[in-house]
Design a protein around this motif. Structure first.
Motif, mmCIF file in Angstrom:
data_model
loop_
_atom_site.group_PDB
_atom_site.id
_atom_site.type_symbol
_atom_site.label_atom_id
_atom_site.label_comp_id
_atom_site.label_asym_id
_atom_site.label_seq_id
_atom_site.Cartn_x
_atom_site.Cartn_y
_atom_site.Cartn_z
ATOM 1 N N ILE A 231 0.851 -1.014 0.170
ATOM 2 C CA ILE A 231 0.205 0.066 -0.170
ATOM 3 C C ILE A 231 0.612 1.060 0.396
ATOM 4 N N ASP A 232 0.476 1.649 -0.980
ATOM 5 C CA ASP A 232 1.396 3.282 -0.982
ATOM 6 C C ASP A 232 0.107 4.407 -0.900
ATOM 7 N N THR A 233 -0.270 5.003 0.671
ATOM 8 C CA THR A 233 -1.103 6.257 0.639
ATOM 9 C C THR A 233 -2.180 5.856 -0.188
ATOM 10 N N ASN A 234 -2.555 6.338 -1.135
ATOM 11 C CA ASN A 234 -4.389 5.745 -1.479
ATOM 12 C C ASN A 234 -3.943 4.224 -2.476
ATOM 13 N N ILE A 235 -2.664 4.050 -2.491
ATOM 14 C CA ILE A 235 -2.980 2.573 -3.820
ATOM 15 C C ILE A 235 -2.641 1.442 -3.552
ATOM 16 N N LYS A 236 -2.973 0.170 -4.322
ATOM 17 C CA LYS A 236 -2.264 -1.173 -4.012
ATOM 18 C C LYS A 236 -1.098 -1.065 -4.877
ATOM 19 N N GLY B 5 4.345 -1.776 4.114
ATOM 20 C CA GLY B 5 3.006 -0.546 3.723
ATOM 21 C C GLY B 5 3.399 0.748 4.224
ATOM 22 N N ASN B 6 3.172 1.703 3.314
ATOM 23 C CA ASN B 6 3.208 3.191 3.481
ATOM 24 C C ASN B 6 2.161 4.266 3.783
ATOM 25 N N TYR C 218 -5.157 4.559 2.033
ATOM 26 C CA TYR C 218 -6.022 2.975 1.142
ATOM 27 C C TYR C 218 -7.437 2.209 2.148
ATOM 28 N N LEU C 219 -7.126 2.599 3.195
ATOM 29 C CA LEU C 219 -7.810 1.537 4.063
ATOM 30 C C LEU C 219 -8.565 2.445 4.903
ATOM 31 N N SER C 220 -8.309 3.800 4.648
ATOM 32 C CA SER C 220 -10.253 4.223 4.973
ATOM 33 C C SER C 220 -11.104 4.240 3.327
ATOM 34 N N THR C 221 -10.765 4.640 2.604
ATOM 35 C CA THR C 221 -11.737 4.485 1.631
ATOM 36 C C THR C 221 -11.829 2.988 1.336
ATOM 37 N N ASN C 222 -11.831 1.892 2.013
ATOM 38 C CA ASN C 222 -11.489 0.717 1.609
ATOM 39 C C ASN C 222 -11.660 -0.129 2.700
ATOM 40 N N PRO C 223 -12.623 0.167 3.869
ATOM 41 C CA PRO C 223 -12.232 -0.118 5.714
ATOM 42 C C PRO C 223 -12.671 -1.550 5.270
ATOM 43 N N VAL D 292 9.594 -4.179 13.532
ATOM 44 C CA VAL D 292 8.988 -3.888 12.227
ATOM 45 C C VAL D 292 8.216 -3.248 12.456
ATOM 46 N N GLY D 293 7.277 -2.616 11.652
ATOM 47 C CA GLY D 293 6.005 -1.717 12.352
ATOM 48 C C GLY D 293 5.351 -1.234 10.755
ATOM 49 N N THR D 294 4.449 0.177 10.752
ATOM 50 C CA THR D 294 3.864 0.093 9.361
ATOM 51 C C THR D 294 3.503 1.887 9.614
ATOM 52 N N ILE D 295 2.834 2.494 8.617
ATOM 53 C CA ILE D 295 2.860 3.879 8.536
ATOM 54 C C ILE D 295 1.884 4.794 8.851
ATOM 55 N N ILE D 296 1.335 5.277 9.432
ATOM 56 C CA ILE D 296 0.135 6.163 9.622
ATOM 57 C C ILE D 296 0.347 7.508 9.601
#
Length: 363
Positions: A110-115, A158-159, A164-169, A195-199
Motif C-alpha cells: 500500500i502506498d497512500t491511496n493505491i494498492k 506499507g506506507n 487506502y484503508l480509509s476508502t476500503n474499510p 517491524v512496524g507500519t506507517i500512518i
C-alpha cells in the motif's frame, strides 16, 4: 505521501573518523533521517546519490533506506527483481561499511491511496492465503539472499496505509491479518529487526478506529507528519509551528507505551500554503525542541526529515495523477518542501537550523 525509490536516510550527527567502523562508536542519542532528493545539477544516476549521501554524511548521516514497491520487487509470480532496489543500495553506497550504521526498508504493498501488489494478486483480499504466502516467499528471498541484508534494522509494511484503508474499510481487518503474518515472518527470519507500519498523523488523530487497530501491533508506531490545517477549506495549508509541541506530545502519549518513529516529517516554505522560509526554519527548531524530552527517555526510534532538496519540476504532477488527487495545492506544498532549493542547490534558512539542532541534540 509517496516516497522516492531510494528515499530514506537516517541521520546521526557525530564527528566520525573514517578509520573507525560505526559499530565501534557509541550509539547515537537519536537517528534522524534526510531524504536524498537530488537538485537540478546533481550528477546523473548512482553518482548523484553517492554525492548526495556523502554531503549528508559530512553532516552526520549514518543510516540509509529503500522504499520499493512489491509489484516492482516481484514483477511476475515468484520472479524477483532485487538488484536495483535492495542489493545495490546495500552494497554500493557504503562499500567499506564505514559511512553508515544501518538501513531501513519500507515495503510498499500500500502506498497512500493505491494498492501495489503483483498483477495476478490485484483482485485478492489482503488476508487471502495466496496473498500472505506470496509475501512470505518474498520476505524469505530478501532475508536469505540479498547481500548485506544484516545491516537492515527496521522494516515497514506499507506506507501511509490509512489512505487506502480509509476508502476500503472492508480491508482493515484483512490487512491487519496480512500485517501480523509479516511481523511474525520477519521476526522469525531475524529477531533483531523491528517491524512496524506507517500512518499519517492526521489519520491517527481523526480516524481512531483505524489507528487503534494497528497501534497495538508491531514494535513501534510510525507516523508521517506534516502539520497541515485540516479545518481550512483550502487543502495543504500549514498550521503554525507553535502547534508542534502539542502534536508531538499526543503522538508519544497515544501509543500504549511503544516508541514512535517518523518516515516522513516536514514543512513547506511555500507562501501559497501559508508558510515562508522563516516559518519552515521555525518549524525545524520547534520540532527538535519538542522531541528532546522523548529523545532522552528513548521514546523515539528514528526521525526521517523530508527532505534535502525540493522536488524537481514536474514530479508532483505525476505523483498527484498516480494518487488521484488534485495537483494544485499539493504541488505548491511539495515543490517547496526541501531544506535546499531544487533550482540552485542553495540552502534555505531551515537547512542551517536543521544542522544546528542536530548538533545540539548529540552534544
Amino acid at each position: 505521501m509517496k516516497t522516492l525509490q531510494i528515499l530514506l536516510t537516517l541521520l546521526l550527527f557525530s564527528c566520525c573518523n573514517d578509520s573507525v567502523s560505526p559499530s565501534e562508536q557509541s550509539p547515537p542519542k537519536l537517528l534522524v533521517g534526510l531524504s536524498l532528493q537530488q537538485y537540478k545539477n546533481s550528477s546523473f544516476g548512482i553518482d548523484g546519490y553517492i554525492d548526495g549521501l556523502d554531503h549528508a554524511v559530512q553532516n552526520g548521516i549514518n543510516m540509509f533506506g529503500m522504499s520499493p514497491e512489491w509489484n516492482v520487487l516481484e514483477p511476475s509470480p515468484n520472479t524477483y527483481s532485487l538488484q536495483d532496489n535492495l542489493t545495490n543500495p546495500l552494497t554500493l553506497l557504503d562499500q567499506n561499511k564505514t559511512k553508515l550504521d544501518s538501513y531501513i526498508i519500507v515495503l510498499k504493498m500500500i502506498d497512500t491511496n493505491i494498492k501495489l501488489v503483483p498483477d495476478d494478486l490485484a483482485n485478492l483480499d489482503f488476508d487471502d492465503p495466496e496473498m500472505i504466502n506470496r509475501f512470505s516467499l518474498l520476505l524469505d528471498k530478501i532475508f536469505t539472499e540479498v547481500p548485506s541484508i544484516e545491516r537492515v534494522t527496521h522494516v515497514l509494511i506499507g506506507n501511509e496505509i490509512d489512505g487506502y484503508l480509509s476508502t476500503n474499510p472492508d480491508q482493515i481487518q484483512q490487512f491487519k491479518t496480512f500485517y501480523l503474518a509479516a511481523i511474525q515472518q520477519i521476526h522469525a527470519l531475524n529477531p533483531r529487526v523491528k517491524v512496524g507500519t506507517i500512518i499519517t498523523f492526521n489519520a491517527a488523530k481523526n480516524n481512531p478506529i483505524l489507528f487503534d487497530t494497528f497501534k497495538t501491533e508491531g514494535d513501534f508506531i510510525c507516523y508521517t507528519y506534516y502539520p497541515t490545517d485540516e479545518q481550512n477549506s483550502t487543502p495543504w495549508q500549514m498550521r503554525p509551528p507553535s502547534d508542534i509541541k502539542d502534536d508531538m506530545d499526543w503522538m508519544v502519549q497515544n501509543t500504549g507505551g511503544k516508541p514512535i518513529a517518523f518516515t516522513e516529517i516536514g514543512y513547506t516554505s511555500s507562501t501559497d500554503n501559508s508558510s515562508s522560509e522563516q516559518q519552515q526554519s521555525d518549524f525545524v527548531q520547534k520540532m527538535f525542541s519538542s522531541m528532546k524530552p522523548y529523545i532522552n527517555s528513548k521514546n523515539i526510534e528514528f526521525v526521517y526529515y523530508h527532505g534535502m532538496y525540493d522536488y524537481p519540476q514536474g514530479f508532483c504532477n505525476q505523483y498527484a495523477q498516480q494518487q488521484g488527487v488534485d495537483p494544485i495545492h499539493i504541488c505548491n506544498f511539495m515543490n517547496h518542501l526541501g531544506l535546499n532549493n531544487w533550482e540552485t542547490g542553495l540552502p534555505k534558512l531551515a537547512w542551517f537550523t536543521f544542522i544546528d539542532e542536530l548538533r545540539s541534540i548529540n552534544e
